[in-house]
Every structure is written in structure tokens, then in C-alpha cells.
Design a protein around this motif. Sequence first.
Motif, PDB file in Angstrom:
ATOM      1  N   THR A  82      -0.979   5.163  -7.276  1.00  0.00           N
ATOM      2  CA  THR A  82      -0.257   4.545  -6.154  1.00  0.00           C
ATOM      3  C   THR A  82      -0.837   3.179  -5.809  1.00  0.00           C
ATOM      4  O   THR A  82      -0.122   2.293  -5.327  1.00  0.00           O
ATOM      5  CB  THR A  82      -0.297   5.465  -4.914  1.00  0.00           C
ATOM      6  N   ILE A 115       0.161   0.622  -2.814  1.00  0.00           N
ATOM      7  CA  ILE A 115       0.230   1.671  -1.791  1.00  0.00           C
ATOM      8  C   ILE A 115      -1.115   2.381  -1.706  1.00  0.00           C
ATOM      9  O   ILE A 115      -1.553   3.020  -2.674  1.00  0.00           O
ATOM     10  CB  ILE A 115       1.335   2.704  -2.108  1.00  0.00           C
ATOM     11  N   ASN A 149      -2.468   5.152   0.503  1.00  0.00           N
ATOM     12  CA  ASN A 149      -2.200   6.126   1.557  1.00  0.00           C
ATOM     13  C   ASN A 149      -2.587   7.526   1.087  1.00  0.00           C
ATOM     14  O   ASN A 149      -2.014   8.044   0.127  1.00  0.00           O
ATOM     15  CB  ASN A 149      -0.727   6.100   1.968  1.00  0.00           C
ATOM     16  N   ASP A 152      -5.624   2.268   7.509  1.00  0.00           N
ATOM     17  CA  ASP A 152      -4.293   2.223   6.903  1.00  0.00           C
ATOM     18  C   ASP A 152      -4.112   3.356   5.889  1.00  0.00           C
ATOM     19  O   ASP A 152      -3.073   4.026   5.883  1.00  0.00           O
ATOM     20  CB  ASP A 152      -4.058   0.875   6.212  1.00  0.00           C
ATOM     21  N   MET A 153      -5.108   3.570   5.026  1.00  0.00           N
ATOM     22  CA  MET A 153      -4.975   4.599   3.998  1.00  0.00           C
ATOM     23  C   MET A 153      -5.072   6.008   4.590  1.00  0.00           C
ATOM     24  O   MET A 153      -4.576   6.972   4.005  1.00  0.00           O
ATOM     25  CB  MET A 153      -6.048   4.422   2.909  1.00  0.00           C
ATOM     26  N   ASN A 154      -5.723   6.126   5.754  1.00  0.00           N
ATOM     27  CA  ASN A 154      -5.913   7.442   6.368  1.00  0.00           C
ATOM     28  C   ASN A 154      -4.910   7.724   7.486  1.00  0.00           C
ATOM     29  O   ASN A 154      -5.052   8.695   8.221  1.00  0.00           O
ATOM     30  CB  ASN A 154      -7.337   7.556   6.928  1.00  0.00           C
ATOM     31  N   THR A 155      -3.885   6.863   7.589  1.00  0.00           N
ATOM     32  CA  THR A 155      -2.841   7.053   8.598  1.00  0.00           C
ATOM     33  C   THR A 155      -1.540   7.433   7.914  1.00  0.00           C
ATOM     34  O   THR A 155      -1.115   6.787   6.963  1.00  0.00           O
ATOM     35  CB  THR A 155      -2.630   5.775   9.420  1.00  0.00           C
ATOM     36  N   PHE A 156      -0.922   8.504   8.407  1.00  0.00           N
ATOM     37  CA  PHE A 156       0.338   8.965   7.831  1.00  0.00           C
ATOM     38  C   PHE A 156       1.311   9.226   8.965  1.00  0.00           C
ATOM     39  O   PHE A 156       1.057  10.056   9.849  1.00  0.00           O
ATOM     40  CB  PHE A 156       0.117  10.239   7.003  1.00  0.00           C
ATOM     41  N   ASN A 178      -3.741  10.059  12.312  1.00  0.00           N
ATOM     42  CA  ASN A 178      -4.986   9.985  11.566  1.00  0.00           C
ATOM     43  C   ASN A 178      -5.217  11.308  10.848  1.00  0.00           C
ATOM     44  O   ASN A 178      -5.376  12.356  11.473  1.00  0.00           O
ATOM     45  CB  ASN A 178      -6.155   9.695  12.519  1.00  0.00           C
TER      46      ASN A 178
END
Length: 426
Positions: free
Chosen positions: A35, A40, A42, A229-233, A237
Motif C-alpha cells: 500500500t 497509502i 494506513n 495518519d497511519m494509525n487513524t482509521f 485511533n
Amino acid sequence: MNPEFIVATKAHDFFSFGPIADILGYIMDMLFRFTQQFGILNIGLCIILFTLIIKILMFPLTIKQQKFTKLNAIMQPEIMAIQKKYKGKTDQQSMMKMNAETKAVYEKYGTSMTGGCLQLLIQLPILFALYRVIYNIPGYVSSVKDYFQTVVDAIGGLDAVGKLTQFATENNISLTTLTNKSGELTNTDQMIDILYKFTPDQWDKFQAFFAGNDAITSVIAEISTEIVDMNTFLGMNLAANPWNGGHISVAWLIPILAGLTQWYSTKLMTNTSSKMSDDAPGAAMMKQMNITMPLMSVFFTFTFPIGIGIYWIAQSVFTVFQQWVVNMYLNKIDMDEMIKKNVEKANKKRAKKGLPPTVISQKATANLKQIQEDEDKKEAELKRKHEKTEEQVKESTEFYNQSEPKPGSIAAKANMVKKYNEKHNK
């Protein structure tokens, strides 16, 4: 006790599936790198893709498990007949005969009493390892770990243990993790585990904690932005838990969806074969589990990191689609042909042990049909008797409610008897 501590203790002490977790971590790492090539970063997306890959890899085991479930539904009437035969008999001889007859039924269908256990025994270590990986992403996904390692190196590595411990204490951040149960940091991996728990607000406070040291604050400011950013969906958090001290938030949808999706996937799986009789062994327990398991999912995903909840939901959703495919496949299977193949396979194993072969039962499913026909006849007879009783009650009631009963009816005859008795009693 802190639920995170409970999970960490169990995962570390009782379910030591390190090699399996390492393999799964490697798969997760490849997905993250994949990704990343598309710009990307995430972890939530990677968890969903990761769940899909694992479901695909375990699909052959799922097919075997579902075949056994459908075969078991065919065997149940015969097994229940044996249990009914020996009901109330607890002496050793009767128990041995019941076990022998039950075993013979399983052999006739080319399977064994433990036929469905092997797949579960294979899947359980994988499932426990899955939770361990998702619970501690940086510990198993090197590409993610590199971001946190950069922060640890910037603040001084092990030399900064005291400062990180102080910050965690001041901000009520638990120091217990999968690799640190004592609450005392001893290596950089444990420091990374702590940093993985940070919320966006805590990252801001952590940067302010090193105010005056531009070299450290600049690294924290840059890397923490990428980590958040990568740990937010979907605005959540992944390292935080939905409960959040009981404050209602959008994160509460995760446990609710986890429970609903698991309930539906479980319901769909139980409908794979003919519905189990209420008198069948384990029927009551199965119904209870279909209710309690989704409720447990809701409870646990409230206290576990949101990443676990995302996995739980994704797993249930993929199970639903997978079950549709499995059901279409199983509906096309000739059960007699499958039983024949099972017996042939079992006979090969018996031959290796020097045992005589089991006779292949032609049209084994005819036994089920015969039992069902007998049950239908019994139900029809009971229905006929019930209808006759109702008719008699109806006519008796009409006798007392009508002045002129229908000629030839039971009410009319009863009326004649009554008049005769009244006449001779005068």
C-alpha cells in the motif's frame, strides 16, 4: 485489573505462538509495503487486507469443516436413535455398547468422532497469533516499527527510559504491554510498544515535554504526524479502546458492529446444513453460544484497541461472503458420493494399520430419509387423532348449544340418550 494487562499476560505466557505470529507479521509487513507504493500509509486498511488474505489461506480448512458439519447433520438422527436406545442406562456394559454403535455410525459415513476437531486445532494457533500481531503491530511489522524506532533514537534510546517513564506516569499511560508486564521499561522494543499507545493529543504533549531541544521536537513533530495518519482509521485511533472511560463517541460503533456482524455470520453458518434438532447433543449449547459469542465480542472490543475491533468486523464480513460461496458449493455436492470417497479414504488408512476395510454403504442418506418418513407418519397420526378429538369436543359443545342437533351426529345420539334417561327417571 487492566484488560490490556490480562491480554498481554495470556498472550505471552499461555499462548506462545511466536513463530506463527512472526509469519503473520511478515504478511502484514508485505501488505504495508504494498500500500505504501501507492502512497497509502494506513494500518486500518492493512488490517482489512490482512484479514482477507488469512481468510483465503484458511479457506480449504473452512471447506473441510463445513463438509463435516453437513455430514454430521445427516448422521444425527442415527446417533440420536442410539442415544435414545440406551437412555437411562449408565452401567459400563451399556455405555460400551452405545460407544461401539456410535463409532460404527461414524465409520459407515467414512469419518470419526473427532472429524471436525482437526480443523479447529489447526485454526486455533493461527487465531491466537492473529490477535497477538494486531494487538502489537510495531512488534511484528518492521515497516511500522521503523517510524517509532526513529522517535526512540531521537530521544536517546535506552538513555531516555527515565524520561519516557516519567511522561507515561504523568499522563496515566499504562506501561504494561505484550513484552513488558512488570511496568518497568528495559529495552527499546518496550518503549516502542508504549509509543504505539499514544493518542494524537498525547503526541502533542510528548513533543512539548522535550521543549527546548529543537533536534528532538522536530523529529517528534515530523514522525508523529505520519504515525497519527497511519494509525487513524475513519477518524479513530486504532491503538485506543472504544470505551474511553465511558465517554460516548463514534468509536462505540465498532463494538456494536462487531457484535452484529458476528451474530449474522454465526447464524449463516448454522444454516449451512439441515437445522439441528432440539434434542440433538449440543443443540442447546449451540443456541446459547450463538447469543453469548456476539455479546462477548461487544464486551471485548469495548476494552481492546480499536484495531482488534476492525479485524473482528472485517473477519465477520468476509465470513458472510465466504459462507455464501461455501453454501452454493455444498448444495451441489452429492452426499452419497462424498460419503463413498470418505469411506475409501478411511479404508486406505485402515489398510496401513492392517485393519479390515469398512463396507461402503450404498445410498447412506437413505437411512435419514427413512427416519424422516417414519417421523412424518407419526406426526400425521398424531394430527389425525388431534383433529378427531377436536371434532368430538365441537359436537359435544353443539349438543348443549343447539336445540336440534344434526341427525346421526354424536350430539344427536347423546341427546337421545339424555331424553331416554329423563323419560325413565320421571
